[in-house]
Design an enzyme around this catalytic site. Structure first.
Site, mmCIF file in Angstrom:
data_model
loop_
_atom_site.group_PDB
_atom_site.id
_atom_site.type_symbol
_atom_site.label_atom_id
_atom_site.label_comp_id
_atom_site.label_asym_id
_atom_site.label_seq_id
_atom_site.Cartn_x
_atom_site.Cartn_y
_atom_site.Cartn_z
ATOM 1 N N GLU A 75 0.781 -1.579 -0.255
ATOM 2 C CA GLU A 75 -0.221 -0.268 -0.191
ATOM 3 C C GLU A 75 0.597 1.049 0.316
ATOM 4 O OE1 GLU A 75 -3.323 0.210 -0.157
ATOM 5 O OE2 GLU A 75 -3.258 -1.724 0.072
ATOM 6 N N SER A 331 -28.125 -29.827 52.392
ATOM 7 C CA SER A 331 -26.712 -30.489 53.819
ATOM 8 C C SER A 331 -25.906 -30.128 53.419
ATOM 9 C CB SER A 331 -27.041 -32.138 53.644
ATOM 10 O OG SER A 331 -28.433 -32.725 54.043
#
Length: 666
Positions: A75, A331
């Site tokens: 680019e 429990s």
């Protein structure tokens, strides 16, 4: 000369004023999604930016050097040297435009592209001039790598995907640091024409564009040999867009904040395996039933895996994090109660305790099985999860003292508004969460030392001694037992079931890890017949199968300590007691027995009463006033009986104690 200097100063001053008056708009750069990482920096979950755009902040440190080299080669070869605008590229683009009568190349630098990505505009001459101005501004404000970071964060990658990090996850299923040359080139090419180059829709066009990017990185100084380039060009293209990472969805959404990266204590591989286990388990559960799992490290209290529920399942309240839901633990609180009793000298593991019918004021607890074990050791009472011994111990320890100790251990019980802690607390008569239960069991596993669980790395808090080390280790030793059906050995575990099977629990730990499993319906409705042992314990066994083996010697307990055999429990008629007086029109009477060997047979005046053989109670309706003998027989021929009187409704009360029928449901 003075005129020229004045003009230069005026131009510089004007540019500075214009820059201050019209700074670059960085809103899109700042509006990124969140990323949640595990303890090793691996991506667990990503969350989109506002508007549903998958955009994640990406810097040059997040990508391979090869990717930025390919980007610059394709680019903007003079990116490192120009001031944001490349005059040579602009002249070339202008000449090509005049000669061809159309735009052949844009002449945009990477800095100009970054400006366009920050502020998208129509592609025309006016926009190009603005991009040039913005590019100069960006160069004045940011370093070259920071400008590359803008491009890497905002470059379109097809559909609602923006940025190389999001693109890497969507197209290759991994973070950009692990991209190879071919994958890097595809993402660079895709940014040029994100719609027409999508590899899942236009694979041939995408391949050609990718190969063109690779071809631009040529020559001896490129660092890429011809053979490497050919190999990259032969790489397969992605055929589909992958789903974004979404591990630990409940926790990720709790901890993440927009435009941030959050690191958690989770282990990504263990989290993935635990979620898979949870989903497999959901297929076996009744409708509207959910599951939650927490796994933590005992030494650091770091949470390593957390499943908050059935994410996405509306019928199972999947959006709720059920590890934070307040539920009854049944429990599962008993181990800590026994540790307190051992600490205070009320009992030792070998102390003989009575599991026999007993009333505590108006409170008459029963076991889940509705029978009694008689005289047993405290260790066996805990292993068998007997209710009467637990309530008796709490009566001596003190309910308020027990509640305070639970709070210190990280599991403060939630009581009804205005209520004080009382004896039902021993059997789960309060609310707690799965996370708190994991913290509580971690306290037992760590010699009684309490510390909060952690979700983010950092310095550990100083521990508090919630219960004496000797007592905690004694309880841990009692709980070390084999899983039913086999599985990992050397694990201490305990189950819990709340009233009506609304919540079933299994908690366990070895020398390194603590894990907890909760199964229930999010709306709190009952699951008849559900128990922690049958429902949650098999899942806990599979959880420990996911964990590395822990050294047995680190548990500091004796797993195979001799256990005293409980004596046989004699047959007893609990109701009615001898000499009881019943009212004739009061309705059915529940005859109830304990002990002995089932099946039991109930008789009134020698006539059997039909009932379910496995049960220890039966409903009997007196035919009228008079005296009756109630007898119960067990499978070995043992018998016991009591004579009772049934009086007419209008008859004055006798001197004997009048008992009204009791319900069959405790």
């Amino acid at each position: 000369m003075k005129w020229a200097c004045a003009l230069l100063v005026a131009l510089i001053g004007g540019a500075f004023a214009l820059d201050r008056a019209c700074p670059p708009d960085l809103t899109r750069l700042q509006a990124t999604g969140a990323e949640v990482l595990d303890r090793d920096g691996r991506t667990l979950t990503v969350l989109p930016a506002p508007g549903g755009i998958w955009r994640l902040r990406t810097t040059t440190a997040d990508v391979p050097t090869e990717l930025t080299d390919l980007l610059i080669a394709a680019e903007d070869r003079r990116f490192r040297s120009h001031p944001g605008v490349d005059p040579i590229a602009l002249l070339r683009a202008s000449f090509q435009w005049v000669r061809a009568g159309r735009v052949v190349s844009g002449g945009s630098t990477l800095t100009m592209q970054a400006a366009r990505l920050l502020e998208p505009r129509p592609r025309n001459l006016r926009s190009k001039l603005i991009e040039i101005f913005r590019a100069v501004q960006l160069e004045a404000r940011f370093s070259k790598d920071e400008i590359l970071g803008i491009w890497l964060t905002l470059a379109p990658q097809g559909g609602n995907i923006e940025g190389v990090r999001a693109g890497s996850l969507a197209w290759f299923g991994r973070p950009p640091a692990r991209l190879d040359a071919a994958e890097s080139a595809l993402l660079i090419a895709l940014a040029r024409r994100p719609t027409s180059l999508r590899p899942d829709r236009h694979p041939q066009a995408a391949r050609a564009a990718r190969d063109a990017v690779l071809a631009r990185r040529g020559g001896p100084a490129s660092g890429m040999s011809a053979s490497d380039r050919e190999l990259a060009m032969a790489a397969e293209m992605p055929h589909r867009r992958r789903a974004m990472p979404s591990l630990a969805p409940h926790l990720s959404r709790q901890m993440a904040r927009p435009a941030t990266t959050v690191t958690l204590t989770l282990d990504g591989a263990l989290q993935r395996a635990t979620e898979r286990l949870a989903w497999d388990t959901l297929d076996t559960l009744p409708e509207r039933t959910a599951i939650a799992i927490v796994i933590a490290d005992i030494e650091t209290r770091d949470i390593r895996a957390l499943v908050g529920g059935a994410w996405g399942e509306e019928s199972r309240a999947g959006m709720l994090d059920l590890t934070r839901a307040v539920r009854s633990p049944g429990s599962a609180l008993k181990p800590f109660l026994y540790a307190m009793a051992f600490e205070r000298g009320i009992a030792t593991p070998s102390t003989i305790v009575a599991d026999l019918p007993r009333r505590f004021g108006t409170y008459a607890p029963e076991n889940f099985s509705r029978d009694f074990a008689g005289r047993v050791t405290a260790a066996d009472a805990l292993r068998m999860s007997l209710n009467l011994p637990a309530v008796a111990l709490l009566d001596q320890v003190g309910a308020l003292r027990f509640a305070s100790a639970l709070k210190l251990a990280g599991a403060a019980p939630r009581l009804p508004r205005g209520a004080d802690a009382s004896l039902p607390l021993a059997l789960g008569g309060a609310g707690t969460t799965l996370r708190e239960m994991v913290a509580l069991y971690a306290t037992i596993a760590d010699g009684g030392q309490s510390r909060p669980l952690r979700l983010t790395p950092g310095p550990a808090e100083e521990p508090q001694q919630a219960v004496e080390r000797r007592a905690a280790e004694a309880v841990a030793g009692i709980l070390v037992q084999n899983f039913p059906g086999g599985g990992r050995t050397g694990v201490a575990w305990k189950t819990g079931t709340s009233w009506g099977g609304r919540d079933v629990w299994a908690m366990g730990f070895d020398a390194r890890h603590i894990a907890g499993v909760w199964i229930g319906r999010p709306d709190g409705t009952a699951m008849p017949g559900a128990t922690g042992r049958q429902g949650a314990l098999p899942v806990l066994s599979r959880v420990f199968a996911l964990l590395p083996e822990a050294p047995r010697e680190r548990l500091r307990v004796v797993a195979d300590a001799p256990r005293q055999q409980a004596p046989a429990d004699r047959l007893r008629l609990l109701f009615p007691p001898p000499g009881a007086a019943l009212t004739a029109d009061a309705g059915p009477v529940t005859l109830r027995a304990a002990g002995g060997r089932r099946p039991l047979a109930f008789l009134v005046d020698g006539i059997p009463i039909e009932h379910e053989a496995a049960r220890r109670e039966v409903a009997w309706t007196p035919p009228g006033p008079g005296f009756y003998r109630v007898t119960v027989l067990d499978a070995e021929g043992a018998a016991t009986s009591a004579q009772v009187r049934v009086r007419a409704a209008e008859e004055p009360p006798p001197n004997t104690v009048v008992l009204t029928p009791i319900s069959a449901t405790p």
